[in-house]
Design an enzyme around this catalytic site. Structure first.
Site, PDB file in Angstrom:
ATOM      1  N   ASP A   1     -20.408 -14.118  22.615  1.00  0.00           N
ATOM      2  CA  ASP A   1     -21.824 -14.450  22.465  1.00  0.00           C
ATOM      3  C   ASP A   1     -22.178 -14.326  20.990  1.00  0.00           C
ATOM      4  O   ASP A   1     -21.877 -13.303  20.357  1.00  0.00           O
ATOM      5  CB  ASP A   1     -22.663 -13.494  23.310  1.00  0.00           C
ATOM      6  CG  ASP A   1     -24.104 -13.931  23.448  1.00  0.00           C
ATOM      7  OD1 ASP A   1     -24.684 -14.435  22.462  1.00  0.00           O
ATOM      8  OD2 ASP A   1     -24.664 -13.752  24.536  1.00  0.00           O
ATOM      9  N   ILE A   2     -22.792 -15.367  20.419  1.00  0.00           N
ATOM     10  CA  ILE A   2     -23.134 -15.314  18.985  1.00  0.00           C
ATOM     11  C   ILE A   2     -24.431 -14.547  18.731  1.00  0.00           C
ATOM     12  O   ILE A   2     -24.807 -14.322  17.585  1.00  0.00           O
ATOM     13  CB  ILE A   2     -23.200 -16.722  18.354  1.00  0.00           C
ATOM     14  CG1 ILE A   2     -24.268 -17.575  19.035  1.00  0.00           C
ATOM     15  CG2 ILE A   2     -21.832 -17.389  18.400  1.00  0.00           C
ATOM     16  CD1 ILE A   2     -24.581 -18.873  18.299  1.00  0.00           C
TER      17      ILE A   2
ATOM     18  N   ASN B   1     -28.561 -14.495  34.803  1.00  0.00           N
ATOM     19  CA  ASN B   1     -29.971 -14.750  35.082  1.00  0.00           C
ATOM     20  C   ASN B   1     -30.148 -16.159  35.635  1.00  0.00           C
ATOM     21  O   ASN B   1     -29.373 -17.055  35.316  1.00  0.00           O
ATOM     22  CB  ASN B   1     -30.794 -14.610  33.792  1.00  0.00           C
ATOM     23  CG  ASN B   1     -30.695 -13.224  33.216  1.00  0.00           C
ATOM     24  OD1 ASN B   1     -31.069 -12.252  33.865  1.00  0.00           O
ATOM     25  ND2 ASN B   1     -30.182 -13.103  32.012  1.00  0.00           N
TER      26      ASN B   1
ATOM     27  N   HIS C   1     -24.016 -19.075  33.622  1.00  0.00           N
ATOM     28  CA  HIS C   1     -22.998 -18.302  32.907  1.00  0.00           C
ATOM     29  C   HIS C   1     -23.159 -16.820  33.254  1.00  0.00           C
ATOM     30  O   HIS C   1     -24.219 -16.380  33.692  1.00  0.00           O
ATOM     31  CB  HIS C   1     -23.077 -18.505  31.395  1.00  0.00           C
ATOM     32  CG  HIS C   1     -24.408 -18.161  30.798  1.00  0.00           C
ATOM     33  ND1 HIS C   1     -25.541 -18.938  30.959  1.00  0.00           N
ATOM     34  CD2 HIS C   1     -24.797 -17.123  30.028  1.00  0.00           C
ATOM     35  CE1 HIS C   1     -26.555 -18.398  30.313  1.00  0.00           C
ATOM     36  NE2 HIS C   1     -26.139 -17.284  29.742  1.00  0.00           N
TER      37      HIS C   1
ATOM     38  N   HIS D   1     -22.702 -12.867  31.840  1.00  0.00           N
ATOM     39  CA  HIS D   1     -22.591 -12.000  30.668  1.00  0.00           C
ATOM     40  C   HIS D   1     -21.699 -10.808  31.015  1.00  0.00           C
ATOM     41  O   HIS D   1     -21.857 -10.208  32.080  1.00  0.00           O
ATOM     42  CB  HIS D   1     -23.961 -11.439  30.269  1.00  0.00           C
ATOM     43  CG  HIS D   1     -24.944 -12.461  29.831  1.00  0.00           C
ATOM     44  ND1 HIS D   1     -25.208 -12.705  28.509  1.00  0.00           N
ATOM     45  CD2 HIS D   1     -25.738 -13.305  30.544  1.00  0.00           C
ATOM     46  CE1 HIS D   1     -26.133 -13.648  28.412  1.00  0.00           C
ATOM     47  NE2 HIS D   1     -26.469 -14.018  29.646  1.00  0.00           N
TER      48      HIS D   1
END
Length: 133
Positions: free
Chosen positions: A29-30, A85, A96, A98
């Site tokens: 994750d950026i 979410n 996606h 996390h």
């Protein structure tokens, strides 16, 4: 513009891909919660969790577990958070998962509302959900 995750999957956008198979891609994750925050993304575009096919969903959770184990080994966090979410609460309109390390006092938290449910409501919801299943 096309979906940013679809662009990453198509190799049109830069990413830090740490794992890839026929079903999913896992990238750093950026904009991470903590160092080592990874996103597990289906290669097929789905907007919501409830749309994802069984094979893809199995791959998402399997890869998330594999990543969690590696994070635990390398970063030795106090814990791991695995979450996703839906609806208005997602930050990218492509389903996606996390996976990120947690450390005591890292500032990330889950705020629970002051909500109480009575026995009658529990029974009603239980009956409704059980019947629907």
């Amino acid at each position: 513009m096309e979906c940013i995750f679809c662009e990453i999957i198509a190799k049109k956008e830069k990413s830090y891909t740490i794992y890839e198979n026929n079903y999913v891609i896992a990238i750093l994750d950026i904009d991470p919660i903590n160092k080592g925050h990874v996103l597990v993304i289906p290669k097929k575009h789905y907007e919501e969790f409830t749309e994802v096919d069984q094979d893809t969903l199995s791959n998402v959770i399997f890869v998330a577990q594999k990543i969690a184990r590696v994070i635990e080994e390398i970063l030795q966090p106090d814990g791991i958070t695995v979450m996703q979410n839906n609806g208005v609460f997602k930050d990218v309109n492509h389903y996606h998962m996390h996976v990120f390390p947690r450390f005591e006092n890292d500032g990330f938290g889950w705020v629970e509302p002051d909500f109480e449910v009575n026995e009658e409501d529990l029974i009603a919801i239980f009956v409704w959900l059980k019947k629907a299943m």
